[in-house]
Write a protein that holds these residues in place. Structure first.
Motif, short mmCIF file in Angstrom:
data_model
loop_
_atom_site.label_atom_id
_atom_site.label_comp_id
_atom_site.label_asym_id
_atom_site.label_seq_id
_atom_site.Cartn_x
_atom_site.Cartn_y
_atom_site.Cartn_z
N ALA A 76 52.22 42.57 15.38
CA ALA A 76 53.10 43.34 16.00
C ALA A 76 54.54 42.92 16.37
O ALA A 76 55.56 43.45 16.09
CB ALA A 76 52.47 43.60 17.48
N GLU A 77 54.68 41.52 16.84
CA GLU A 77 55.85 40.93 16.59
C GLU A 77 56.68 40.97 15.21
O GLU A 77 57.84 41.03 15.10
CB GLU A 77 55.79 39.36 17.10
N GLN A 78 55.98 40.43 14.21
CA GLN A 78 56.40 40.51 13.00
C GLN A 78 57.05 42.18 12.55
O GLN A 78 58.04 42.20 11.96
CB GLN A 78 55.42 40.26 11.79
N LEU A 79 56.12 43.04 13.01
CA LEU A 79 56.57 44.44 12.66
C LEU A 79 57.89 44.82 13.58
O LEU A 79 58.75 45.49 12.82
CB LEU A 79 55.42 45.38 12.96
N SER A 80 58.07 44.24 14.52
CA SER A 80 59.21 44.70 15.75
C SER A 80 60.37 43.98 14.99
O SER A 80 61.38 44.44 15.06
CB SER A 80 59.05 44.36 17.01
N GLU A 93 66.70 48.60 11.31
CA GLU A 93 67.71 49.20 12.22
C GLU A 93 69.15 48.59 11.84
O GLU A 93 70.15 49.41 11.89
CB GLU A 93 67.53 49.12 13.78
N LYS A 94 69.23 47.51 12.02
CA LYS A 94 70.28 46.72 11.80
C LYS A 94 71.16 47.02 10.45
O LYS A 94 72.41 47.38 10.34
CB LYS A 94 70.61 45.27 11.78
N LEU A 95 70.18 47.01 9.26
CA LEU A 95 70.82 47.42 7.93
C LEU A 95 71.39 48.70 8.05
O LEU A 95 72.32 49.02 7.45
CB LEU A 95 69.83 47.44 6.93
N GLN A 96 70.60 49.66 8.75
CA GLN A 96 70.89 51.17 8.55
C GLN A 96 72.20 51.26 9.48
O GLN A 96 73.09 52.13 8.74
CB GLN A 96 69.72 51.86 9.50
N ASN A 97 72.26 50.64 10.60
CA ASN A 97 73.78 50.75 11.29
C ASN A 97 74.89 50.12 10.29
O ASN A 97 75.81 50.94 10.28
CB ASN A 97 73.37 49.99 12.50
N GLU A 98 74.70 49.17 9.84
CA GLU A 98 75.52 48.52 8.61
C GLU A 98 76.15 49.64 7.82
O GLU A 98 77.03 49.93 7.36
CB GLU A 98 75.09 47.17 8.26
N LYS A 99 74.82 50.29 7.13
CA LYS A 99 75.27 51.43 5.96
C LYS A 99 76.06 52.32 6.50
O LYS A 99 76.84 52.75 5.88
CB LYS A 99 73.79 51.61 5.58
N ALA A 100 75.69 52.67 7.86
CA ALA A 100 76.11 53.97 8.38
C ALA A 100 78.01 53.65 8.55
O ALA A 100 78.75 54.42 8.34
CB ALA A 100 75.65 54.46 9.73
N ASN A 101 77.88 52.29 8.90
CA ASN A 101 79.36 51.96 9.40
C ASN A 101 80.20 52.03 8.25
O ASN A 101 81.19 52.33 8.24
CB ASN A 101 79.40 50.61 10.05
#
Lengths: 174, 131
Positions: free
Chosen positions: A151-155, A162-170
């Motif tokens: 679960a920790e690895q998955l989180s 999520e970070k990568l998606q945010n960067e892409k959106a930016n």
């Protein structure tokens, strides 16, 4: 099963429970001591170093005990089989083994009390009691730990994505 | 105990191997007789069943010797006039009949004997109490 062989198996499983519970609690204790040593200064640090040295001595003792545990397991199995088959002098051998196992348990628990202190000793004893009551506890604990780790690895993976998606959106916005 | 004593004891326990009674395994007759007569050997106390097992082994050995003797005697008695097959046939028949007769008469004697009945009852009670 014979009375004698039942006693033998009981003592052997007690040693097993002792090793498992000590392997669980002593490394935690050592980690805590190391953390405290990082923060402490002066005489307190010296005292903590002494305690840490003793705990590491106990870890070495535990390694010895684990190596002996494997050999003793072989001996116990052979002794029980000999007793079942009625081989000559099987009873004497079983009695000697029982005496030896009892001495090992006594000595190692006294060493735990001497080297680790009352708190860790009592924790180890409690864990031992729990394991001896229900041996499946060990497997269930391992499974639980594995699920928690997954679960920790998955989180972590989720956070990264999520970070990568945010960067892409930016990037897209720019 | 002191810490040094405990550590010394630990190294002794980890170092020494389990003693396996190799030196004592030769003394089979001595051990059996000791178990039969005194009920203990090498500091170990043995129950009544082990003592009876030794007794039964001795009885079986005696019976074996008796049977071999009877076979030999039958063979020697009738070697003059019969073929070997007939001799063996008669010897085995005699042996079986003799054994059956012996067991039968021994059983009758023991059942008729009140002392043996009492001993049997006491043994049964002891066995039930020990269970």
């Amino acid at each position: 099963m014979n009375k004698l062989s039942a006693q033998l198996v009981n003592l052997y499983s007690t040693i097993t429970a002792f090793i498992i519970s000590a392997k669980k609690h002593v490394p935690k204790f050592i980690e805590g001591l190391k953390e405290m040593m990082g923060r402490a200064k002066g005489r307190v640090k010296e005292a903590l170093a002494l305690v840490l040295g003793e705990a590491e001595t106990f870890m070495q003792i535990l390694d010895d005990l684990e190596a002996k545990w494997i050999l003793l397991g072989k001996r116990v199995g052979v002794a029980i089989e000999k007793l079942r088959m009625g081989v000559k002098l099987a009873k004497e051998n079983v009695l000697v083994l029982i005496d030896k196992l009892r001495r090992i348990i006594e000595n190692s628990s006294m060493l735990a009390l001497e080297l680790l202190g009352r708190g860790v000793y009592l924790r180890i004893k409690e864990e031992m009691r729990r394991i001896l009551k229900n041996p499946n506890v060990v497997r269930e604990d391992a499974e639980l730990e594995a699920t928690v780790r997954e679960a920790e690895q998955l989180s972590e993976l989720l956070q990264r994505s999520e970070k990568l998606q945010n960067e892409k959106a930016n990037m897209m916005v720019e | 105990m002191e810490r040094e004593d405990l550590l010394k004891m630990h190294s002794e326990l980890m170092g020494e191997d389990v003693w396996e009674f190799h030196s004592l395994e030769k003394g089979g007759v001595k051990r059996s007789l000791s178990i039969l007569l005194r009920g203990r050997y090498a500091g170990v106390k043995y129950p009544i069943s082990d003592r009876l097992a030794v007794l039964a082994t001795i009885a079986a050995g005696l019976l074996f010797l008796l049977s071999v003797g009877s076979l030999a005697v039958t063979f020697l008695r009738s070697r003059m006039d019969l073929g070997i097959i007939l001799v063996v046939d008669r010897a085995v028949g005699d042996l079986v009949l003799g054994l059956l007769g012996f067991i039968y008469s021994a059983g009758i004697f023991l059942i008729d004997n009140p002392a043996f009945g009492a001993v049997l009852g006491i043994l049964l009670l002891v066995w039930l109490a020990r269970r």
